[in-house]
Write a protein that holds these residues in place. Structure first.
Motif, PDB file in Angstrom:
ATOM      1  N   PRO A   1       0.828  -1.221   0.000  1.00  0.00           N
ATOM      2  CA  PRO A   1       0.000   0.000   0.000  1.00  0.00           C
ATOM      3  C   PRO A   1       0.857   1.265   0.000  1.00  0.00           C
ATOM      4  CG  PRO A   1      -0.921  -1.595   1.516  1.00  0.00           C
ATOM      5  CD  PRO A   1       0.388  -2.172   1.041  1.00  0.00           C
TER       6      PRO A   1
ATOM      7  N   LEU B   1       1.529  -0.444  -6.703  1.00  0.00           N
ATOM      8  CA  LEU B   1       0.131  -0.766  -6.416  1.00  0.00           C
ATOM      9  C   LEU B   1      -0.806   0.219  -7.112  1.00  0.00           C
ATOM     10  CD1 LEU B   1      -1.812  -2.616  -4.973  1.00  0.00           C
ATOM     11  CD2 LEU B   1      -1.695  -1.112  -2.977  1.00  0.00           C
TER      12      LEU B   1
ATOM     13  N   ILE C   1      -3.830  -0.923  -9.693  1.00  0.00           N
ATOM     14  CA  ILE C   1      -5.232  -0.513  -9.526  1.00  0.00           C
ATOM     15  C   ILE C   1      -5.728   0.179 -10.790  1.00  0.00           C
ATOM     16  CG2 ILE C   1      -6.805   0.976  -8.230  1.00  0.00           C
ATOM     17  CD1 ILE C   1      -4.944   0.540  -5.810  1.00  0.00           C
TER      18      ILE C   1
ATOM     19  N   LEU D   1      -8.062  -5.438  -4.693  1.00  0.00           N
ATOM     20  CA  LEU D   1      -7.621  -5.084  -3.348  1.00  0.00           C
ATOM     21  C   LEU D   1      -8.426  -5.834  -2.300  1.00  0.00           C
ATOM     22  CD1 LEU D   1      -7.193  -1.190  -3.524  1.00  0.00           C
ATOM     23  CD2 LEU D   1      -5.427  -2.947  -3.762  1.00  0.00           C
TER      24      LEU D   1
ATOM     25  N   THR E   1      -4.561  -3.897   0.930  1.00  0.00           N
ATOM     26  CA  THR E   1      -3.430  -4.623   0.352  1.00  0.00           C
ATOM     27  C   THR E   1      -3.875  -5.372  -0.897  1.00  0.00           C
ATOM     28  OG1 THR E   1      -3.842  -6.566   1.737  1.00  0.00           O
ATOM     29  CG2 THR E   1      -2.325  -4.892   2.598  1.00  0.00           C
ATOM     30  N   LEU E   2      -2.904  -5.767  -1.697  1.00  0.00           N
ATOM     31  CA  LEU E   2      -3.196  -6.460  -2.943  1.00  0.00           C
ATOM     32  C   LEU E   2      -3.705  -7.869  -2.665  1.00  0.00           C
ATOM     33  CD1 LEU E   2      -3.012  -6.363  -6.065  1.00  0.00           C
ATOM     34  CD2 LEU E   2      -0.689  -7.278  -5.843  1.00  0.00           C
TER      35      LEU E   2
END
Length: 217
Positions: free
Chosen positions: A41, A46, A50, A58, A63-64
């Motif tokens: 994050p 990231l 997104i 997410l 977090t991923l």
């Protein structure tokens, strides 16, 4: 400093070899760990993911969701390439700086643990390539046992990767992980002894990288 590239395949035992090397106080640069760090994050990585794949990748904590993203890219080569174009440059940059830091500290040997060392062309930038090998059938059985995959699912995972047999063409050293843990430990001990001797006798500046097709030693 001798930079060793360590690679293998899914369920080949590469992580076990990496842990054994680390137990001998050899610095390990783990590409998988770095790959997680560069998409944490707040990172540019990231943000790019997104933008490319949407906020659905997410988890609630921001977090991923690696499992969900993996399902998206597993059977879609175009999306997989887009993800790699985001993550791989960031990972390579961080790996480079970590190698530099170990060199500045005066380390004689460091190991870069990279699953896609061959596929990504990074084998060209290390002094020695070590491939952790086992037979395809053993690899398949381990994968089924470890991850509770059906044979069909396990085969699908294996077929999505470069085979270990093909990676042997790039290897300076092969660790055969078909036997017991004791056998593996002995091979790792021999590997460390060989690299230490090579650095001490020849000097890092004389260590040459061999091209593909040189075969096993």
């Amino acid at each position: 400093m001798l930079v060793v590239g360590l690679t293998g395949g899914i369920a080949s035992g590469k992580s076990s070899v990496s842990r054994l090397l680390a137990a001998h106080q050899i610095p390990i640069i783990d590409a998988d760990i770095i790959a997680r760090e560069v998409v944490a994050p707040g990172t540019p990585g990231l943000t790019q993911i997104i933008r490319e794949f949407g906020g659905d990748v997410l988890q609630p904590n921001g977090t991923l969701d690696r499992l969900k993203l993996g399902q998206i890219i597993f059977s879609d080569e175009v999306k997989r390439k887009k993800l790699n174009a985001i993550v791989h440059p960031a990972v390579r940059k961080e790996m480079f700086w970590r190698v530099v830091r170990y060199w500045l500290k005066g380390e004689k040997v460091c190991v870069v643990d990279v699953p896609l060392l061959i596929e990504a062309g990074l084998w060209k930038f290390v002094g020695k390539v070590v491939v952790v090998y086992c037979s395809r059938e053993l690899q398949l059985q381990r994968l089924m046992s470890r991850d509770k995959f059906s044979r069909e699912d396990a085969l699908s995972r294996l077929n999505a990767q470069m085979s270990l047999a093909d990676k042997l063409d790039y290897a300076d050293q092969v660790v055969d992980n078909s036997g017991s843990l004791h056998d593996l430990e002995q091979q790792v001990n021999n590997l460390i002894t060989r690299f230490d001797k090579e650095v001490d006798q020849a000097g890092p500046e004389k260590i040459k990288k061999k091209g593909p097709g040189t075969g096993r030693q």
